[in-house]
Design an enzyme around this catalytic site. Structure first.
Site, mmCIF file in Angstrom:
data_model
loop_
_atom_site.group_PDB
_atom_site.id
_atom_site.type_symbol
_atom_site.label_atom_id
_atom_site.label_comp_id
_atom_site.label_asym_id
_atom_site.label_seq_id
_atom_site.Cartn_x
_atom_site.Cartn_y
_atom_site.Cartn_z
ATOM 1 N N GLY A 23 0.795 -1.224 0.000
ATOM 2 C CA GLY A 23 0.000 0.000 0.000
ATOM 3 C C GLY A 23 0.823 1.267 0.000
ATOM 4 C CG ASP A 25 0.216 6.168 -2.067
ATOM 5 O OD1 ASP A 25 0.632 7.218 -1.520
ATOM 6 O OD2 ASP A 25 -0.880 5.652 -1.814
ATOM 7 C CE1 TYR A 33 -3.766 0.720 2.968
ATOM 8 C CE2 TYR A 33 -3.563 -1.586 2.368
ATOM 9 C CZ TYR A 33 -3.433 -0.244 2.048
ATOM 10 O OH TYR A 33 -2.991 0.112 0.791
ATOM 11 C CE LYS A 219 -1.390 3.251 -5.343
ATOM 12 N NZ LYS A 219 -2.503 4.142 -4.953
ATOM 13 C CG ASP A 247 -3.203 6.522 -7.559
ATOM 14 O OD1 ASP A 247 -3.209 7.752 -7.367
ATOM 15 O OD2 ASP A 247 -3.779 5.709 -6.809
ATOM 16 C CD GLU A 300 -7.657 7.079 -3.216
ATOM 17 O OE1 GLU A 300 -7.382 6.714 -4.376
ATOM 18 O OE2 GLU A 300 -7.047 6.679 -2.215
ATOM 19 C CG ASP A 323 -13.479 5.068 -0.401
ATOM 20 O OD1 ASP A 323 -12.350 4.601 -0.609
ATOM 21 O OD2 ASP A 323 -14.090 4.927 0.676
ATOM 22 C CG HIS A 350 -10.148 4.069 -3.552
ATOM 23 N ND1 HIS A 350 -10.389 4.007 -2.193
ATOM 24 C CD2 HIS A 350 -8.823 3.881 -3.707
ATOM 25 C CE1 HIS A 350 -9.245 3.822 -1.553
ATOM 26 N NE2 HIS A 350 -8.277 3.738 -2.444
ATOM 27 C CB ALA A 351 -11.566 -1.321 -3.942
#
Lengths: 445, 445
Positions: A23, A25, A33, A219, A247, A300, A323, A350-351
């Protein structure tokens, strides 16, 4: 069977994902998370669950905000509430005192979303349907009654929304059957996190192709030279027929976004996501004009339907990224789906994170069945993290989400996972030896 | 004398203002003015104070958010921090995990503002100056170093900001002397709360005129007929030479705002405040076009400098209403003052509540001394509530704020008030007999 809503259970659940740079970026180098996870029980022994998704620090603030919303729900009659979820939404969002803390943005708005989603989870469980089917089978009149058109009516009012929904009625049953059988397209972000080595990216890209994905996202944004190199490497690896998006997670200034994306033109990008601040409607529009035919995708971090209204009306976004846990739950996302349909902009949720895939898939399934009626240019994001903690994990087959089948919204965590990752006192946090948060055996992970 | 920052004291302070309908408007019928009040101490025995202003429920969420920010400050070297308050701002606002909860909006952003303001309070106390003088005496270079230009540079960058500040250098010393002697213009909202009877409004309007106010604001938006009647009544009472503005507190749709304000044209309004959602940049612009020459004023609920950038660049607002406690503190408000100056839009701060007058006056005094150099079309809002709880209450003479003189930012509450109104365990909340929150003997109250 009626009853009243009883005091909530709210748990601070955190997964130590930063240990693996999952995750990572350009804006978020080390997320853990997390979910401020709420169970909304009734006096008759039913319950629904929902959550605010966060990336670690501050998850306890979301817990506190859910507690503040709790006072507005406990004691309400369950039957009457479930029969008027548009009314519940207004009650929670427009509470005059809590509203000051947004208005309609930030932690309090997200907390309202968690509670609204939990009540939807309860309703879907009571009706014995996955949320997407429950929503898809509502009449146009029932659907518009869920939406608050306040501050939208200069662009979309109830009459126009009814027209959109009625236009989608023909073929709805067939689309529901098609979703049950074939699911909905996905794209994957699992291969392209910024903290991964080239070798790991190459391996994950190959695995994603083997798994049937036809759209990958990378990313970017830490370093323009490195972005060009990585995007070029992946384009060469996947060939010309696979879609690639990027992204930037908001790190660019407007002119920088235009120039950096221009440099990536040889690699045939589908969209550039969050090129700059999600609050910068005019800036995003300028980027959209500057990078066409590459589309701008954002959502998001878009706080509410009023900002989406403007992003859509100005052409600032060509891809609308709802989101499940940013805005105030299912009702507000229905408003956003209607706004997107009104402007003909595809919705690509977004997920990722924890549980976002599980919940947001229901909204895209509903969108196809009852609003947009199209899967053209539409994919739900898929990230292969942490699904194993859910009662019904999101499931991908040949690059498509399969239809959720269990009653509810998809938000239900396993009890054992809640106990294990409870912060700060769960064993995942108190054990001295770090543990991985997922195995590497899963297809794209 | 250096030292490090030590753990904060954070208190949930609430005043039961809803008992008297002080502060009632179309969106906020029964506010309990509250402060999530933070003391930031150092290991050398100094401290600074700041607060998040709320209107009751949810104040505890702001307390929780300040606690989340605390972790990023405790242990920092005080001297190094005070010497680089631009750096502190970035550290707090761009923390990658907390940022997810906004980004740069809502409770977490407001909590950062409280902490940033508290550190400014400490610095001003250490330097022995009221905050406005400390700010006014910084060089243009020192001032721009406080500002984060991220996501602003398409409109305002460091070079342009330096030009603006340098252009205001001549005459600065004279303007500071003028502020010390004559203060800064105020307008009053005390007469026009929606929950007040006509008789009370008439009495308060007469008192406001007697006190030397030349600009009054009335709350509108509950009922268009009643609005016209009340505004007409007040215009008749004050005659043609006093300025009147109205505040709808966001309750209108865009077309409704235009038509309702058109109906009030005979009463010669200066501005219409918050005609619709503060997030609706394009909607506010449409209102501005529809109601000219009446100006649109907005800002107390505008989440951050990026939204202000757009409101100013599009001409959506003709009056820029900064708030001391909505955005991330002094530094972000300096960015907004610079944006307003760049577009030639007057800044008329939002105040009232509890402590907002005390703190925001420093920003307008600074604006006049070092940024805009003008008081034309500029007033600081004044509401006569709860000043008696502050160590240096805001003071009005003949319709003007007098210059604050004590070292600090103005945020310091009396210890006795903190103890009395501590929620839920202070005597103001545990005593069974309701007590008034202020006397009616004050000039405009």
């Amino acid at each position: 069977m009626s009853g009243v809503f009883e005091p909530f259970t709210v748990v601070d659940v955190r997964f130590p994902t930063s240990r693996d740079l999952d995750g990572s970026d350009a804006m978020n180098p080390d997320p853990d998370y997390s979910a401020a996870y709420v169970e909304v029980p009734t006096s008759t022994g039913e319950s629904g669950v929902g959550f605010v998704f966060t990336i670690g620090r501050g998850n306890e603030v979301a817990v506190s905000a859910i507690r503040a919303v709790e006072d507005l729900v406990v004691g309400l009659d369950v039957d009457a509430t479930l029969a008027d979820l548009g009314g519940l939404w207004k009650r929670l969002v427009h509470d005059s005192q809590l509203r000051w803390l947004g208005p309609e943005k930030g932690v309090v708005h997200m907390a309202v979303g968690a509670v609204v989603n939990a009540v939807w989870d309860l309703r879907a469980k009571r009706e014995g349907k996955p949320l997407w089917r429950l929503l898809a089978e509502l009449s146009p009149e029932e659907t518009v009654a869920l939406v608050d058109f306040r501050h939208l009516t200069d662009v979309l009012d109830e009459d126009r929304a009814l027209e959109l929904l009625r236009a989608a009625e023909p073929g709805k049953a067939a689309r529901i059957a098609e979703l049950e059988e074939h699911g909905y397209p996905a794209y994957t972000t699992s291969a392209g996190w910024l903290g991964y080595s080239d070798e790991k990216v190459r391996r994950l890209v190959r695995e994603a192709l083997d798994d049937g994905f036809t759209h990958l996202k990378l990313k970017v944004g830490a370093d323009a030279d490195d972005d060009a190199r990585r995007v070029g490497m992946v384009r060469e690896l996947v060939g010309p027929d696979v879609r690639l998006s990027i992204d930037a997670n908001q790190v660019w200034e407007v002119p920088e976004a235009v120039s950096t994306v221009a440099r990536l033109a040889p690699y045939d990008l589908t969209w550039v996501e969050e090129p700059t601040s999600p609050d910068d409607i005019l800036g995003l529009r300028a980027v959209a004009e500057g990078v066409a035919p590459v589309l701008v995708a954002t959502g998001e971090h878009v706080a509410n339907r009023i900002v989406f209204k403007q992003l859509l009306a100005t052409g600032a976004i060509g891809v609308c990224q709802i989101d499940a846990c940013r805005v105030a739950g299912v009702n507000e996302n229905i408003a956003i789906l209607l706004l997107a349909a009104q402007h003909g902009v595809p919705v690509c949720p977004h997920a990722g994170g924890v549980g976002l895939c599980e919940v947001v898939q229901h909204l895209s399934f509903f969108d196809y069945a009852a609003v947009s009626g199209s899967q053209e240019g539409r994919w739900i994001e898929f990230v292969d993290h942490l699904h194993e903690h859910f009662v019904e994990p999101a499931r991908i087959e040949r690059g498509r989400y399969t239809a959720p089948r269990l009653p509810g919204s998809g938000a239900q965590l396993l009890d054992a996972s809640v106990e294990r990752y409870r912060y700060p006192d769960g064993p995942a946090w108190t054990d001295t030896v770090a543990e991985p948060t997922h195995t590497e055996l899963t297809p794209a992970g």
